[in-house]
Write an enzyme that holds these catalytic residues in place. Structure first.
Site, mmCIF file in Angstrom:
data_model
loop_
_atom_site.group_PDB
_atom_site.id
_atom_site.type_symbol
_atom_site.label_atom_id
_atom_site.label_comp_id
_atom_site.label_asym_id
_atom_site.label_seq_id
_atom_site.Cartn_x
_atom_site.Cartn_y
_atom_site.Cartn_z
ATOM 1 N N THR A 19 0.838 -1.202 0.000
ATOM 2 C CA THR A 19 0.000 0.000 0.000
ATOM 3 C C THR A 19 0.871 1.249 0.000
ATOM 4 O O THR A 19 0.529 2.266 -0.588
ATOM 5 C CB THR A 19 -0.923 0.023 1.250
ATOM 6 O OG1 THR A 19 -1.571 -1.235 1.381
ATOM 7 C CG2 THR A 19 -1.974 1.113 1.154
ATOM 8 N N SER A 114 6.236 4.149 8.594
ATOM 9 C CA SER A 114 5.103 4.906 9.117
ATOM 10 C C SER A 114 4.864 4.666 10.603
ATOM 11 O O SER A 114 5.716 4.969 11.417
ATOM 12 C CB SER A 114 3.872 4.567 8.281
ATOM 13 O OG SER A 114 2.803 5.380 8.635
ATOM 14 N N HIS A 115 3.743 4.057 10.917
ATOM 15 C CA HIS A 115 3.309 3.880 12.309
ATOM 16 C C HIS A 115 3.738 2.535 12.887
ATOM 17 O O HIS A 115 3.362 2.215 13.997
ATOM 18 C CB HIS A 115 1.786 3.991 12.336
ATOM 19 C CG HIS A 115 1.178 3.133 11.275
ATOM 20 N ND1 HIS A 115 1.203 3.488 9.939
ATOM 21 C CD2 HIS A 115 0.612 1.911 11.330
ATOM 22 C CE1 HIS A 115 0.651 2.523 9.224
ATOM 23 N NE2 HIS A 115 0.289 1.562 10.032
ATOM 24 N N LYS A 127 10.205 4.174 0.266
ATOM 25 C CA LYS A 127 9.130 4.551 -0.649
ATOM 26 C C LYS A 127 9.668 5.593 -1.611
ATOM 27 O O LYS A 127 10.450 6.465 -1.223
ATOM 28 C CB LYS A 127 8.024 5.147 0.220
ATOM 29 C CG LYS A 127 6.781 5.505 -0.507
ATOM 30 C CD LYS A 127 5.686 5.833 0.490
ATOM 31 C CE LYS A 127 5.625 7.315 0.716
ATOM 32 N NZ LYS A 127 4.426 7.756 1.395
ATOM 33 N N ASP A 279 2.005 10.334 13.739
ATOM 34 C CA ASP A 279 2.655 9.019 13.737
ATOM 35 C C ASP A 279 4.152 9.098 13.437
ATOM 36 O O ASP A 279 4.731 10.195 13.386
ATOM 37 C CB ASP A 279 1.962 8.082 12.747
ATOM 38 C CG ASP A 279 2.262 8.461 11.302
ATOM 39 O OD1 ASP A 279 2.478 9.647 11.038
ATOM 40 O OD2 ASP A 279 2.285 7.554 10.438
ATOM 41 N N ASP A 281 6.151 8.960 10.854
ATOM 42 C CA ASP A 281 6.693 9.817 9.797
ATOM 43 C C ASP A 281 5.880 11.095 9.593
ATOM 44 O O ASP A 281 6.125 11.837 8.641
ATOM 45 C CB ASP A 281 6.780 9.036 8.480
ATOM 46 C CG ASP A 281 5.415 8.548 8.012
ATOM 47 O OD1 ASP A 281 4.559 8.270 8.866
ATOM 48 O OD2 ASP A 281 5.196 8.461 6.794
ATOM 49 N N ASP A 283 2.604 11.721 8.911
ATOM 50 C CA ASP A 283 1.493 11.942 7.977
ATOM 51 C C ASP A 283 0.124 11.637 8.583
ATOM 52 O O ASP A 283 -0.889 12.046 8.031
ATOM 53 C CB ASP A 283 1.706 11.199 6.647
ATOM 54 C CG ASP A 283 1.901 9.714 6.824
ATOM 55 O OD1 ASP A 283 1.909 9.233 7.973
ATOM 56 O OD2 ASP A 283 2.061 9.018 5.799
ATOM 57 N N ARG A 284 0.084 10.943 9.724
ATOM 58 C CA ARG A 284 -1.220 10.656 10.336
ATOM 59 C C ARG A 284 -1.520 11.636 11.467
ATOM 60 O O ARG A 284 -0.609 12.261 12.003
ATOM 61 C CB ARG A 284 -1.231 9.251 10.935
ATOM 62 C CG ARG A 284 -1.115 8.175 9.907
ATOM 63 C CD ARG A 284 -1.302 6.810 10.530
ATOM 64 N NE ARG A 284 -1.321 5.827 9.444
ATOM 65 C CZ ARG A 284 -1.850 4.637 9.525
ATOM 66 N NH1 ARG A 284 -2.402 4.229 10.646
ATOM 67 N NH2 ARG A 284 -1.835 3.818 8.491
ATOM 68 N N GLU A 365 -8.664 9.570 4.750
ATOM 69 C CA GLU A 365 -8.888 8.142 4.938
ATOM 70 C C GLU A 365 -9.273 7.894 6.394
ATOM 71 O O GLU A 365 -8.874 8.653 7.285
ATOM 72 C CB GLU A 365 -7.617 7.350 4.635
ATOM 73 C CG GLU A 365 -7.175 7.409 3.194
ATOM 74 C CD GLU A 365 -6.111 6.357 2.916
ATOM 75 O OE1 GLU A 365 -6.469 5.254 2.490
ATOM 76 O OE2 GLU A 365 -4.923 6.642 3.128
ATOM 77 N N GLU A 366 -9.987 6.778 6.592
ATOM 78 C CA GLU A 366 -10.396 6.443 7.961
ATOM 79 C C GLU A 366 -9.212 6.106 8.853
ATOM 80 O O GLU A 366 -9.334 6.089 10.059
ATOM 81 C CB GLU A 366 -11.395 5.280 7.940
ATOM 82 C CG GLU A 366 -10.963 4.015 7.180
ATOM 83 C CD GLU A 366 -9.788 3.291 7.764
ATOM 84 O OE1 GLU A 366 -9.753 3.143 8.986
ATOM 85 O OE2 GLU A 366 -8.897 2.883 6.984
ATOM 86 N N SER A 367 -8.070 5.833 8.231
ATOM 87 C CA SER A 367 -6.894 5.379 8.971
ATOM 88 C C SER A 367 -6.071 6.560 9.484
ATOM 89 O O SER A 367 -4.859 6.540 9.418
ATOM 90 C CB SER A 367 -6.052 4.492 8.062
ATOM 91 O OG SER A 367 -5.808 5.159 6.830
ATOM 92 N N LYS A 378 -0.627 12.633 2.928
ATOM 93 C CA LYS A 378 -1.446 13.079 4.039
ATOM 94 C C LYS A 378 -0.534 13.810 5.020
ATOM 95 O O LYS A 378 0.684 13.636 4.981
ATOM 96 C CB LYS A 378 -2.178 11.919 4.689
ATOM 97 C CG LYS A 378 -1.309 10.759 5.110
ATOM 98 C CD LYS A 378 -2.193 9.593 5.514
ATOM 99 C CE LYS A 378 -1.357 8.391 5.899
ATOM 100 N NZ LYS A 378 -1.525 7.287 4.961
HETATM 101 C C1 G1P Z 1 -2.985 1.388 5.866
HETATM 102 C C2 G1P Z 1 -4.278 2.172 5.854
HETATM 103 C C3 G1P Z 1 -4.339 3.040 4.616
HETATM 104 C C4 G1P Z 1 -3.115 3.937 4.551
HETATM 105 C C5 G1P Z 1 -1.855 3.093 4.646
HETATM 106 C C6 G1P Z 1 -0.601 3.954 4.720
HETATM 107 O O1 G1P Z 1 -2.951 0.524 4.748
HETATM 108 O O2 G1P Z 1 -5.398 1.321 5.925
HETATM 109 O O3 G1P Z 1 -5.527 3.809 4.658
HETATM 110 O O4 G1P Z 1 -3.104 4.679 3.362
HETATM 111 O O5 G1P Z 1 -1.898 2.277 5.811
HETATM 112 O O6 G1P Z 1 -0.594 4.781 5.846
HETATM 113 P P1 G1P Z 1 -3.327 -1.038 4.822
HETATM 114 O O7 G1P Z 1 -2.468 -1.648 5.900
HETATM 115 O O8 G1P Z 1 -4.778 -1.089 5.242
HETATM 116 O O9 G1P Z 1 -3.091 -1.581 3.446
HETATM 117 ZN ZN ZN Z 2 2.690 7.445 8.410
#
Ligand code: G1P
Ligand code: ZN
Length: 545
Positions: A19, A114-115, A127, A279, A281, A283-284, A365-367, A378
């Site tokens: 992703t 990321s997180h 990335k 988070d 990096d 972005d959240r 996004e919901e995340s 983001k």
């Molecule tokens: C998860 C989140 C998605 C976000 C991504 C990167 O991906 O669900 O919305 O863009 O992290 O931060 P997933 O693990 O669901 O593929």
């Molecule tokens: Zn992140």
């Protein structure tokens, strides 16, 4: 004198980006040639680095320094004109996106998982972002992957460590290595977007108190510059704002589970008025009011509904977008504003074309991801400043703003249940079994819920016509509400099943329920339909957000 070495190598089979880039455990990245193969594959995919300028930085996690050195040496060996590096190898993801755009670069490399937790046994990631500042689109990541399967050599410099701890330029062969301030350009951008005077009045007013939780990750120095140096908030508002390579042993994911200490502060006696976190990096974001949590799906809807109050967005929004599993609260606002609301697959890369084409201004996004056309990622601190700007302009607290929003647009009750670290075969079998039953599910009744329709989400990009399939199974129910199932594309261990559950209501007497209770019959239907317990052996999710 630095010498360019050509190193023979053989492909790794497991370098397909997910992703959000390539994520693996640190020991995998430490394998001989592993990182180098992937980096050279990026360079080969973009037609070589000769004469090009890129930026590189990361979230400071374990292995960041080693990776930065490798990438600089490979960039020089591949003939880059210039490589910009955040001082200390640090750059938040949104700041990197901004740097690429501001200086018109040929791309950027972001080192982050990321997180996900860090440390010698933790996660690492890499990335590539394209010249628009955004994550490489699917066709580019597919091409990088193809390249990783063929690669047989890479170029690297035979040279000692390059000092990235002081600002300035170093010339090595034909390449200028420029160490840049990771914070300044980004903070200047924030100052242009938001009404810093109004926010400063709010933050220095007697009686208003905020806490920002940097989770020992990359945003600490950004938060210090923004909140303390420029907005004059008290230093005490910064919590865990010193970046650490293992994030203090924590899980730098700003949600109710992993930002527990912040949540406890906001729900405790003498709670501050506003709490926020970002988070690994940067972005959240998570937004909290006093004894109040704002779901990310509500947050993006509320930002859109109040955007006219903010300097950069006062002339209105071109359109908005949300990822498919994100609640439809944003659609209600778009409808009211008379603008389009696009529904994209999960992952920020799918917003890129819409942003570039000027179709949308705000997306989310919901995340816990929210952003706008100011960058192509983001942006956690952006969302937090947006909220402060709204609070300052409206003179209301977080709870009042959200509850007013629900009264006007209805409330979309929402929850996500994650089942982590499943046996990948079982997780795929569960999804396959659902797919096979797509035709027969409509009409099925489980308790109080009857399936009305269902599908396997696919998406055709309205700008370039590219198409992706199997982006999540959607089940819609007769009594409104929907359930979405998909497998995570960012995990590094086993498989993670995500189940997204949503039901809207416009009944003003139903606005203050507990989401798990309000959604109980849908939650039950979701788990029964997919036979989650039978197929995974799990009777409850590992994380609920
Ligand atoms: C998860 C989140 C998605 C976000 C991504 C990167 O991906 O669900 O919305 O863009 O992290 O931060 P997933 O693990 O669901 O593929
Ligand atoms: Zn992140």
């Amino acid at each position: 004198m630095a010498k360019v070495l050509r190193i023979e190598t053989t492909p790794f089979e497991d370098q397909r980006p997910g992703t959000s880039g390539l994520r693996k455990k640190v020991p995998v990245f430490q394998k001989r040639h592993y990182l180098e193969n992937f980096v050279q594959s990026i360079f080969n995919t973009i037609g070589g680095l000769n004469g090009k300028t890129i930026v590189v930085g990361g979230d400071g996690r374990y292995y960041n320094n080693e990776a930065i050195q490798t990438i600089i040496k490979m960039s020089v060996a591949n003939g880059a004109k210039k490589i910009m590096v955040g001082r200390g190898g640090l750059l938040s993801t949104p700041a990197t996106s901004h740097i690429i755009r501001k200086y018109g670069l040929d791309g950027g490399i972001i080192l982050s998982a990321s997180h996900n937790p860090a440390g010698p046994e933790g996660d690492f990631g890499i990335k590539f972002n394209t010249p628009n500042g955004g994550p490489a689109p699917q066709k580019v990541t597919d091409a990088i992957y193809e390249e990783t399967l063929k690669i047989d050599h890479y170029f690297i410099l035979d040279i000692e460590e390059i000092d990235v701890s002081t600002l300035g330029q170093i010339q090595v062969l034909d390449t200028v290595i420029e160490v840049i301030d990771p914070v300044k350009d980004y903070v200047d951008l924030m100052e242009r977007l938001f009404d810093f005077d109004a926010i400063q009045d709010l933050l220095t007013k007697k009686g208003f108190r905020m806490i920002y939780d940097g989770m020992h990750a990359v945003t600490g120095p950004y938060a210090r510059e923004i909140f303390v140096n420029r907005l004059r908030a008290e230093k005490g508002c910064l919590y865990r704002c010193d970046p650490l390579p293992d994030f203090g042993g924590g899980h730098p994911d700003p949600n109710l589970t992993y930002a527990r200490e912040l949540v406890d502060m906001l729900y405790g006696d003498e709670a501050p008025d506003f709490g926020a976190a970002s988070d690994g990096d940067g972005d959240r974001n998570m937004i909290l009011g006093r004894k109040f949590f704002v779901t990310p799906s509500d947050s993006v809807a509320i930002l859109a509904a109040n955007a006219h109050l903010v300097k950069a967005y006062r002339d209105g929004l071109k359109g908005v977008a949300r990822s498919m599993p994100t609640s439809m609260a944003l659609d209600e606002v778009a409808h009211d504003l008379g603008i389009a609301c696009y529904e994209t697959p999960t992952g920020w890369k799918f917003f890129g074309n819409l942003l570039d084409a000027g179709k949308i201004t705000i997306c989310g996004e919901e995340s816990f991801g929210t952003g706008s056309d100011h960058v192509r990622e983001k942006d956690g601190l952006w969302a937090i400043l947006f909220w402060l700007n709204i609070i300052a302009k409206r003179g209301k607290d977080v709870r009042e703003i959200v509850e007013e929003h629900w009264r006007r647009y209805g409330r979309h009750y929402y929850t996500r249940h994650d089942y982590e670290d499943l046996d990948p075969d079982k997780a795929h079998a569960l999804m396959d079994a659902l797919r096979v039953r797509l035709r027969t599910l409509p009409g099925t009744t489980i308790g109080d819920e009857t399936v009305e329709s269902c599908d396997d989400f696919s998406y055709t990009d309205p700008i370039d016509g590219s198409r992706v399939e199997h982006q999540g199974i959607r089940v819609f129910f007769k009594a409104k509400g929907r359930v979405v199932y998909r497998l995570s594309g960012t995990g590094t261990q086993g498989a993670t099943l995500r189940v997204y559950i949503e039901r809207p209501t416009r009944d003003n007497k139903q606005l203050d329920q507990d989401p798990q209770a309000f959604l109980a019959s849908l939650i039950h239907a979701a788990s029964t339909l997919a036979q989650i317990t039978e197929r995974t052996g799990r009777s409850r999710p590992s994380v609920i957000t």
